[in-house]
Design a protein around this motif. Sequence first.
Motif, PDB file in Angstrom:
ATOM      1  N   THR A 177       0.687  -1.173   0.060  1.00 46.10           N
ATOM      2  CA  THR A 177       0.106  -0.088   0.045  1.00 46.10           C
ATOM      3  C   THR A 177       0.884   1.271  -0.035  1.00 46.10           C
ATOM      4  O   THR A 177       0.484   2.060  -0.852  1.00 46.10           O
ATOM      5  CB  THR A 177      -0.992  -0.030   1.281  1.00 46.10           C
ATOM      6  OG1 THR A 177      -1.642  -1.268   1.311  1.00 46.10           O
ATOM      7  CG2 THR A 177      -1.915   0.990   1.156  1.00 46.10           C
ATOM      8  N   ALA A 178       2.186   1.191   0.967  1.00 50.40           N
ATOM      9  CA  ALA A 178       2.753   2.459   1.225  1.00 50.40           C
ATOM     10  C   ALA A 178       3.414   2.591  -0.424  1.00 50.40           C
ATOM     11  O   ALA A 178       3.789   3.805  -0.815  1.00 50.40           O
ATOM     12  CB  ALA A 178       4.080   2.124   2.058  1.00 50.40           C
ATOM     13  N   GLY A 179       4.015   1.414  -1.230  1.00 47.14           N
ATOM     14  CA  GLY A 179       4.385   1.580  -2.287  1.00 47.14           C
ATOM     15  C   GLY A 179       3.606   2.040  -3.348  1.00 47.14           C
ATOM     16  O   GLY A 179       4.001   2.935  -4.241  1.00 47.14           O
ATOM     17  N   VAL A 180       2.132   1.743  -3.330  1.00 56.92           N
ATOM     18  CA  VAL A 180       1.258   2.267  -4.270  1.00 56.92           C
ATOM     19  C   VAL A 180       1.402   3.921  -4.149  1.00 56.92           C
ATOM     20  O   VAL A 180       1.027   4.651  -4.998  1.00 56.92           O
ATOM     21  CB  VAL A 180      -0.124   1.600  -3.874  1.00 56.92           C
ATOM     22  CG1 VAL A 180      -1.196   2.212  -4.870  1.00 56.92           C
ATOM     23  CG2 VAL A 180       0.182   0.085  -4.719  1.00 56.92           C
TER      24      VAL A 180
ATOM     25  N   TYR B  90      -7.402  14.009  -7.227  1.00 57.41           N
ATOM     26  CA  TYR B  90      -7.867  12.825  -8.541  1.00 57.41           C
ATOM     27  C   TYR B  90      -7.373  11.481  -7.851  1.00 57.41           C
ATOM     28  O   TYR B  90      -7.926  10.641  -7.953  1.00 57.41           O
ATOM     29  CB  TYR B  90      -6.550  13.201  -9.545  1.00 57.41           C
ATOM     30  CG  TYR B  90      -6.766  12.103 -10.566  1.00 57.41           C
ATOM     31  CD1 TYR B  90      -7.758  11.800 -11.267  1.00 57.41           C
ATOM     32  CD2 TYR B  90      -5.604  11.244 -10.993  1.00 57.41           C
ATOM     33  CE1 TYR B  90      -8.019  10.851 -12.353  1.00 57.41           C
ATOM     34  CE2 TYR B  90      -5.657  10.098 -11.764  1.00 57.41           C
ATOM     35  CZ  TYR B  90      -6.938  10.086 -12.333  1.00 57.41           C
ATOM     36  OH  TYR B  90      -6.830   8.927 -13.319  1.00 57.41           O
ATOM     37  N   ASN B  91      -6.114  11.470  -7.174  1.00 53.69           N
ATOM     38  CA  ASN B  91      -5.684  10.030  -6.639  1.00 53.69           C
ATOM     39  C   ASN B  91      -6.422   9.903  -5.381  1.00 53.69           C
ATOM     40  O   ASN B  91      -6.845   8.608  -4.870  1.00 53.69           O
ATOM     41  CB  ASN B  91      -4.167  10.192  -6.091  1.00 53.69           C
ATOM     42  CG  ASN B  91      -3.405  10.089  -7.415  1.00 53.69           C
ATOM     43  OD1 ASN B  91      -3.515   9.197  -8.218  1.00 53.69           O
ATOM     44  ND2 ASN B  91      -2.368  11.066  -7.651  1.00 53.69           N
TER      45      ASN B  91
ATOM     46  N   VAL C  20      -5.806  -2.709 -11.527  1.00 55.48           N
ATOM     47  CA  VAL C  20      -6.769  -2.318 -12.747  1.00 55.48           C
ATOM     48  C   VAL C  20      -7.224  -1.015 -12.605  1.00 55.48           C
ATOM     49  O   VAL C  20      -7.537  -0.200 -13.671  1.00 55.48           O
ATOM     50  CB  VAL C  20      -7.884  -3.153 -12.531  1.00 55.48           C
ATOM     51  CG1 VAL C  20      -7.640  -4.626 -12.740  1.00 55.48           C
ATOM     52  CG2 VAL C  20      -8.783  -3.065 -11.305  1.00 55.48           C
ATOM     53  N   VAL C  21      -7.081  -0.335 -11.266  1.00 53.91           N
ATOM     54  CA  VAL C  21      -7.589   1.143 -11.237  1.00 53.91           C
ATOM     55  C   VAL C  21      -6.309   2.135 -11.639  1.00 53.91           C
ATOM     56  O   VAL C  21      -6.581   3.005 -12.490  1.00 53.91           O
ATOM     57  CB  VAL C  21      -7.882   1.773  -9.886  1.00 53.91           C
ATOM     58  CG1 VAL C  21      -8.207   3.234  -9.602  1.00 53.91           C
ATOM     59  CG2 VAL C  21      -9.293   0.892  -9.492  1.00 53.91           C
ATOM     60  N   PHE C  22      -5.133   1.804 -11.231  1.00 54.90           N
ATOM     61  CA  PHE C  22      -4.163   2.737 -11.513  1.00 54.90           C
ATOM     62  C   PHE C  22      -3.410   2.457 -13.028  1.00 54.90           C
ATOM     63  O   PHE C  22      -2.393   3.361 -13.381  1.00 54.90           O
ATOM     64  CB  PHE C  22      -3.180   2.638 -10.446  1.00 54.90           C
ATOM     65  CG  PHE C  22      -3.407   3.651  -9.490  1.00 54.90           C
ATOM     66  CD1 PHE C  22      -3.408   5.017  -9.381  1.00 54.90           C
ATOM     67  CD2 PHE C  22      -3.969   3.060  -8.117  1.00 54.90           C
ATOM     68  CE1 PHE C  22      -3.834   5.820  -8.358  1.00 54.90           C
ATOM     69  CE2 PHE C  22      -4.576   3.834  -7.086  1.00 54.90           C
ATOM     70  CZ  PHE C  22      -4.488   5.211  -7.433  1.00 54.90           C
ATOM     71  N   LEU C  23      -3.543   1.168 -13.452  1.00 54.68           N
ATOM     72  CA  LEU C  23      -2.843   0.816 -14.535  1.00 54.68           C
ATOM     73  C   LEU C  23      -2.907   1.791 -15.980  1.00 54.68           C
ATOM     74  O   LEU C  23      -1.945   2.119 -16.150  1.00 54.68           O
ATOM     75  CB  LEU C  23      -3.220  -0.525 -15.157  1.00 54.68           C
ATOM     76  CG  LEU C  23      -2.271  -1.160 -16.319  1.00 54.68           C
ATOM     77  CD1 LEU C  23      -0.882  -1.223 -15.599  1.00 54.68           C
ATOM     78  CD2 LEU C  23      -2.697  -2.539 -16.654  1.00 54.68           C
ATOM     79  N   PRO C  24      -4.431   2.286 -16.232  1.00 52.80           N
ATOM     80  CA  PRO C  24      -4.309   3.164 -17.163  1.00 52.80           C
ATOM     81  C   PRO C  24      -3.462   4.545 -16.997  1.00 52.80           C
ATOM     82  O   PRO C  24      -2.902   5.050 -17.855  1.00 52.80           O
ATOM     83  CB  PRO C  24      -5.797   3.686 -17.202  1.00 52.80           C
ATOM     84  CG  PRO C  24      -6.508   2.136 -16.515  1.00 52.80           C
ATOM     85  CD  PRO C  24      -5.480   1.629 -15.603  1.00 52.80           C
TER      86      PRO C  24
END
Lengths: 454, 329
Positions: A19-22, B32-33, B275-279
Amino acid sequence: MNIRASLTRRTFGRVITVTAGVAVSALALSALPATAATEPGVSATEIVLGMQLPQTGAASPGYNKVDDAMRAYFDYVNSKGGVYGRKIRLEVKDDNYKAGLTVSTASALINKEKIFAFIGSVGTQTHVSVIADINRRKIPDLFVNSGYTGFYTNPKKYPTTFGGLGTYVTEAKILGKYMKETFLTEKIGIIYQTDDFGRNTVAGLKSAGYTFEARKTAATFVAGTQAGGLDAQMTQLKDNGVEVVVVGAVASAFAAAVASANKIGYKPKKWVVISVGADATTFQTILLDKGIPLATSAFLLTGTITSSHAPAPGDATDEFVTAFKKINKDFNNGPETTWDNNVLQGMNIAYQMTSVLVGVGKNGVTRKNVISYMEKNAAKITSAAFSPLGYSATTHEAFTGFWVGAYDASTVLKPVGATRQMWTTDSGTGPVTELKWTRPAIGADSLPKGFSAK
Amino acid sequence: MFKGKSIALNSLLKTVLFLLVIFFLGKIFDPYNQGQLSVVLILFIGVLSITMLTGSSGQISLGQGALMAVGGYAMALLILNAGIVLWLAVLLSIIASAIAGFLLGIAAARLSGPYLAGTTLVIALAIPSLANRYDSILAGDVGLIVDFGTPPTWVTNLLGELGYEQWQLYFVLPFAGLALFFALNIFASRMGRSWRALRDHEIASSLMGIKSSRTRILVFVVSSAFAGLSGALYGLRGIVGPSVYPVSLSLTLLTAAILGGIRSIAGAFIGSVLVVFLPDWIESATSRFEVSTQISDYLPAVVSGVLLIATVVANPAGVVGGFSHKKRH
């Protein structure tokens, strides 16, 4: 492969690390901080506009050219130095005509691209999903490519949203008047998509005196699902002896309906199509993909009745058509640049937007000013249309007038009478009357009047 | 982690930690994030429903999107027609989708493999038709307009002024925590073990006293409850309608589950992030190059498709499984 059941428990602790990485990754990818300008999307050198439309998916054919046409006109404006020195940048997001995606693309345009305003967004059901949020944020939502009355007739509800087409009710009322006078004995049927676009068409025709039988016998379909053909709906109309078919649906649906009718040997006397579904190039391109040659599709289209607020794209004598065609040739970098109604509409929206930016002045480019200007100065926002804009404090409907035409054998839309006659009405129960209005000439160098690069 | 504690306490501690991390991220992310992270949490709950159904009990569903739609429509109707407050409507939508899951489970108990997958897929495909057939209630193709609204005063007093995306994230967060807590408990408990036993060897599990039909129905009920919660929250982003819950949504959930690790809760979260952040990642990576929209529009689908194939072929346990496997060796 044997995956041990205890995997979950042993690895869950690591989710925190991931999660932190994300978080770090997402932060790194997040948009740069806004410029020092107080107005989002506006700097001394640039204005950023945003648009969402189906660039892919079943509903995309034809409409996926509108954004490239808009960008082409803005590139032309930029080549002239921009509006008061500000270049216009158009950011576009593909929503695939799925409302769930539209919410995400709108968020990306607002929060990531930091747009100044939405412009020319395509689609009724998709725009429904974001219009409240856009208005809550007081972001201008301009020239929406939908004729749904619910977006425009109550500016108190959606104060920042302005139409980019005439409403479907207005158009259907005008087409309905023509039908009443022309098809005196024929049996009329309808195919419409089951959203507010379709329902507005039905409502407009009702004002003109047409009511259709119970809904369950009407040939309805879900927008975006027409890729598999509309055989069942066409069979239904055929079995009911319908001679004139009205289409209140997107271009890909009209093409699918004609292809299905052709397949089952159904030959209605006339097709009457709401303008956004009646573009000749889109129609022929879709049928070509279905294996129907251009000559055949031209034959199938011949005689189709539709209406328009603008000149026909095939009208070589129109000064806007001539000018926009040249800009399209010189500046359109899209994958598909063939001149048609969609390109004309895209160019026209960009022309109108430029007109608004010229109108608010060099130091007046704020969201509040743009909305106020559009409400108070509709007559000054010039365009290719043969109808004035209806914008005021009490309605944000765009074009209030249409002319009725029929496609000839060379797929050019020609007026049904000897000359083009404009008709006007409202989105309520008002009568259809003749429109007497003269379109202002195109500005010098194909730019709106008053344009300055300094 | 948290060894020696009871299952419930262990689950609670992990959930609290999860909530704190996400809450912190909500503070530092840009709007946005924040919005994207809230979608991650919503899909995470939906993917958990697949983790339970497919990963844990071995039943394949291609129609979780339909169960999400049940939750979404229930929530919207409760708010719009019955005037029920948002929080309560979301909770009640869980019950509605659990009932739908029960009915589906009765049919599913007699089916398996491709037959079950086909049946659930048909249900997903039927949603638009149902919405239009009962147009006066479900508002047809347009759908029912609902959203997260604005934060109540007690929330702004507690957390300060919140942007729309931040409010969306903090509204979703407790529900995600709730889902995580229950999922952790179920996975670690006797119930989870019985599901896995059923998946691994139905006859052996029957000999141990596990009633397969009853257990299959129970899994469907629990999985549907998760899917319904996810669907209700997904609809609150602006609209509840057929185009919000297309068949592709069901496939997105399945993709997320497989990429992250279909038998793992952590995998469900990682898959949702992917799947959410890939695009966004692809857009960021390709923005430096002149890529035609004809390519860029399809790139996220192509990349996720390639990743999916690569996962199934080379690393069926997904990201979490690969990570765990590497650590063990």
